[in-house]
Design a protein around this motif. Structure first.
Motif, short mmCIF file in Angstrom:
data_model
loop_
_atom_site.label_atom_id
_atom_site.label_comp_id
_atom_site.label_asym_id
_atom_site.label_seq_id
_atom_site.Cartn_x
_atom_site.Cartn_y
_atom_site.Cartn_z
N VAL A 96 0.84 -1.20 0.00
CA VAL A 96 0.00 0.00 0.00
C VAL A 96 0.87 1.25 0.00
N ALA A 97 1.93 1.25 0.80
CA ALA A 97 2.84 2.41 0.84
C ALA A 97 3.51 2.61 -0.52
N ARG A 98 3.89 1.50 -1.15
CA ARG A 98 4.53 1.59 -2.46
C ARG A 98 3.55 2.13 -3.51
N LEU A 99 2.29 1.69 -3.43
CA LEU A 99 1.28 2.16 -4.36
C LEU A 99 1.01 3.65 -4.18
N ALA A 100 0.97 4.08 -2.93
CA ALA A 100 0.77 5.51 -2.65
C ALA A 100 1.89 6.35 -3.25
N GLN A 101 3.11 5.87 -3.15
CA GLN A 101 4.24 6.57 -3.74
C GLN A 101 4.16 6.59 -5.27
N ASP A 102 3.73 5.46 -5.85
CA ASP A 102 3.59 5.38 -7.30
C ASP A 102 2.68 6.47 -7.85
N HIS A 103 1.61 6.77 -7.10
CA HIS A 103 0.59 7.70 -7.61
C HIS A 103 0.65 9.08 -6.97
N GLY A 104 1.67 9.31 -6.18
CA GLY A 104 1.84 10.65 -5.60
C GLY A 104 0.84 10.98 -4.52
N PHE A 105 0.36 9.98 -3.78
CA PHE A 105 -0.59 10.21 -2.70
C PHE A 105 0.16 10.47 -1.39
N SER A 106 -0.59 10.69 -0.33
CA SER A 106 -0.01 10.95 0.99
C SER A 106 0.86 9.79 1.46
N LYS A 107 1.95 10.13 2.18
CA LYS A 107 2.80 9.09 2.74
C LYS A 107 2.10 8.37 3.90
N THR A 108 1.08 9.00 4.45
CA THR A 108 0.28 8.35 5.49
C THR A 108 -0.61 7.29 4.86
N VAL A 109 -0.48 6.05 5.31
CA VAL A 109 -1.32 4.97 4.80
C VAL A 109 -1.86 4.17 5.96
N PHE A 110 -2.99 3.57 5.75
CA PHE A 110 -3.61 2.66 6.71
C PHE A 110 -3.70 1.30 6.03
N ALA A 111 -3.11 0.27 6.66
CA ALA A 111 -3.07 -1.03 5.99
C ALA A 111 -2.82 -2.14 7.00
N SER A 112 -2.98 -3.38 6.53
CA SER A 112 -2.70 -4.55 7.37
C SER A 112 -1.20 -4.63 7.64
N ASP A 113 -0.84 -5.15 8.81
CA ASP A 113 0.57 -5.14 9.22
C ASP A 113 1.11 -6.50 9.63
N GLY A 114 0.42 -7.56 9.28
CA GLY A 114 0.89 -8.89 9.67
C GLY A 114 0.17 -9.45 10.87
N SER A 115 -0.37 -8.58 11.70
CA SER A 115 -1.12 -9.05 12.86
C SER A 115 -2.57 -8.57 12.83
N VAL A 116 -2.78 -7.36 12.31
CA VAL A 116 -4.14 -6.80 12.22
C VAL A 116 -4.55 -6.73 10.75
N ASN A 117 -5.71 -7.31 10.44
CA ASN A 117 -6.26 -7.23 9.08
C ASN A 117 -7.17 -6.02 9.03
N LEU A 118 -6.72 -4.95 8.40
CA LEU A 118 -7.43 -3.67 8.44
C LEU A 118 -8.61 -3.68 7.48
N LYS A 119 -9.75 -4.10 8.02
CA LYS A 119 -10.93 -4.24 7.19
C LYS A 119 -12.17 -3.95 8.01
N GLY A 120 -13.21 -3.41 7.37
CA GLY A 120 -14.49 -3.18 8.03
C GLY A 120 -14.37 -2.30 9.26
N ALA A 121 -14.89 -2.78 10.38
CA ALA A 121 -14.93 -1.99 11.62
C ALA A 121 -13.54 -1.62 12.11
N THR A 122 -12.56 -2.50 11.88
CA THR A 122 -11.18 -2.22 12.30
C THR A 122 -10.62 -1.03 11.52
N LYS A 123 -10.89 -0.97 10.24
CA LYS A 123 -10.45 0.17 9.43
C LYS A 123 -11.19 1.44 9.86
N ALA A 124 -12.50 1.31 10.12
CA ALA A 124 -13.28 2.47 10.56
C ALA A 124 -12.73 3.06 11.84
#
Length: 478
Positions: A96-124
């Protein structure tokens, strides 16, 4: 949505017309299949850990992944207006961080990290903690995103979620909807039905054995249906393994999976279904035919995974796959394919395998090796030489066959077989020349079976052989 609140984009199915997890899985199968399968079975119930381990197994080019053009245009407009565009995804943070860099988006990203699957209520929860209740606009594509839209100021909905859009609008949310989805015609294109014409090779044993009874032809047609299903199943697998290479290709980049027009999971389900159809028909036609189908699918899979990247081995494999079709025709029809026939057609297919690579190299735009292949343009002369050897070898075997007991029994007027070598040589030389000049389709068998002049030459060849066999007299009285 003209305020200064950030625009938060989901990635899979929203910004991208694909899914990073499946992209990473198929890239892993291509680069390190053992490690990929091991990681998949180990973490099948732990998606966050699975995503992280797959990232470590295989490299993927996020900059080549297909985007939803409308969402990308919206993101670019948002950035131009001075607002922040942030990616929030259940995919792994590294990608996700690499994709954000590819498209010139913010360096701040929210994504899964190996322990937390950032989806649904967890992402909210993560977004509300970062931006506050109603402090962001969110674009998503799945029903599970409802948990995030409920806390966003504005909801950008990708795909058909009419009831969710209606409920959000009734709750006072700003709602914008964007089209998405795939079309059946694109999935059918992925099956490459034009390639099914290659399965007419199953008819060769019937032609060589002069057995044109209705039952024999029906069995061959069933065999052709099985091979068409098997071939399409493998074509899908091949396309999924070749996503990156296809995206770098001037023409193959438009293929349904590479371009994101058909979701990868749809391709996987379709491939499994077609494989089951092929095996079912194979079982009906008998054990021998079933074994040939299984061998064909296994060798095709090996070709897709590894063999097509190996110089010369790939051409021998292609020739073997073509030859297996002929063996399958014999197994389906019950007509024996003679050793001479198999020894004859293999060098023909070696020549045509070289023609396939010659065509690709001639149409290449640089001298670098073709993506996912072991050849570059400097190899054209070597390929031409091997193609020539294949053609000479085939003609030599054909000539020796004319002296065999089987030829004497099937072709009483033997000298016509020698005359038939003239159109055979003409056809082979023409195919090689057209491939070297880049004037063929990427598949020489498909080209051969649709090339009017080439078909005319083959008709002359068959006419001479049929006359030599006495079939014209038997059928028409002359």
């Amino acid at each position: 949505m003209t305020d200064n609140k950030p625009l938060v984009l989901d990635v899979d199915g929203t910004l991208l017309s694909t899914d990073m997890l499946y992209e990473n899985f198929w890239a892993g199968l291509g680069q390190n299949p053992v490690a990929t399968l091991k990681a998949t079975f180990k973490h099948l119930r732990n998606p966050a850990a699975l995503k992280q381990e797959l990232v470590n197994v295989a490299e993927v080019r996020t900059d080549l992944m297909p985007v939803n053009t409308e969402i990308k245009a919206l993101a670019d407009e948002t950035i131009a207006s001075g607002r922040e565009v942030v990616l929030a995804s259940a995919s792994d943070r590294v990608l996700v961080a690499r994709l954000a860099q590819d498209h010139g988006f913010s360096k701040t990203v929210f994504a899964s990290d190996g322990s937390v699957n950032l989806k649904g209520a967890t992402k909210a929860e993560a977004l509300v903690q970062a931006y506050g209740e109603g402090g962001f606009h969110y674009a998503g594509d799945a029903a599970v995103d409802r948990a995030i839209w409920d806390h966003a100021d504005g909801a950008l909905i990708v795909g058909k979620h009419t009831s969710i859009a209606r409920d959000l609008a009734a709750a006072g949310k700003q709602v914008a909807q964007y089209p998405a989805g795939w079309k059946m015609r694109d999935l059918l294109r992925a099956l490459r039905p034009h390639q099914w014409i290659k399965n007419s090779l199953l008819v060769l044993p019937v032609i060589a054995g002069h057995d044109f009874t209705l039952n024999t032809l029906l069995m061959v047609l069933l065999g052709m249906a099985a091979f068409s299903a098997a071939a399409s199943a493998i074509y899908i697998v091949n396309d999924l393994l070749d996503l990156e290479a296809d995206r770098l290709h001037p023409k193959k980049c438009a293929r349904p999976f590479a371009s994101g027009k058909v979701p990868i999971p749809i391709g996987m389900i379709t491939s499994l279904g077609l494989g089951a159809v092929a095996l079912g028909i194979g079982a009906y036609l008998g054990t021998t035919f079933l074994m040939v189908v299984i061998l064909y699918m296994a060798l095709s899979l090996a070709y897709s995974l590894r063999l097509k990247r190996m110089r010369w081995v790939d051409i021998a494999t292609l020739a073997s796959l073509y030859t297996l079709r002929v063996v399958a025709g014999a197994a389906a029809s019950g007509v024996v394919a003679s050793g001479f026939m198999l020894i004859f057609i293999f060098p023909v297919f070696i020549a045509l395998g070289c023609v396939k690579r010659l065509t690709e190299l001639t149409l290449a735009t640089s001298d670098e090796r073709l993506p996912g292949r072991g050849y570059g343009r400097p190899d054209r002369d070597d390929l031409l030489n091997v193609a020539g050897l294949g053609a000479v070898g085939a003609l030599l075997v054909f000539f020796l066959y004319s002296f065999s007991e089987q030829a004497t029994a099937l072709y009483p007027t033997r000298w016509l077989l020698w005359v038939a070598m003239i159109p055979l040589a003409w056809w082979l030389i023409r195919m090689i020349r057209l491939g070297y000049m880049g004037k063929q389709d990427y598949d020489p068998i498909v080209f051969a079976l649709t090339d009017k002049r080439g078909i005319g030459i083959l008709m002359i060849l068959l006419s001479l052989m049929f006359y030599s066999a006495g079939l014209w007299h038997q059928w028409f009285g002359f």
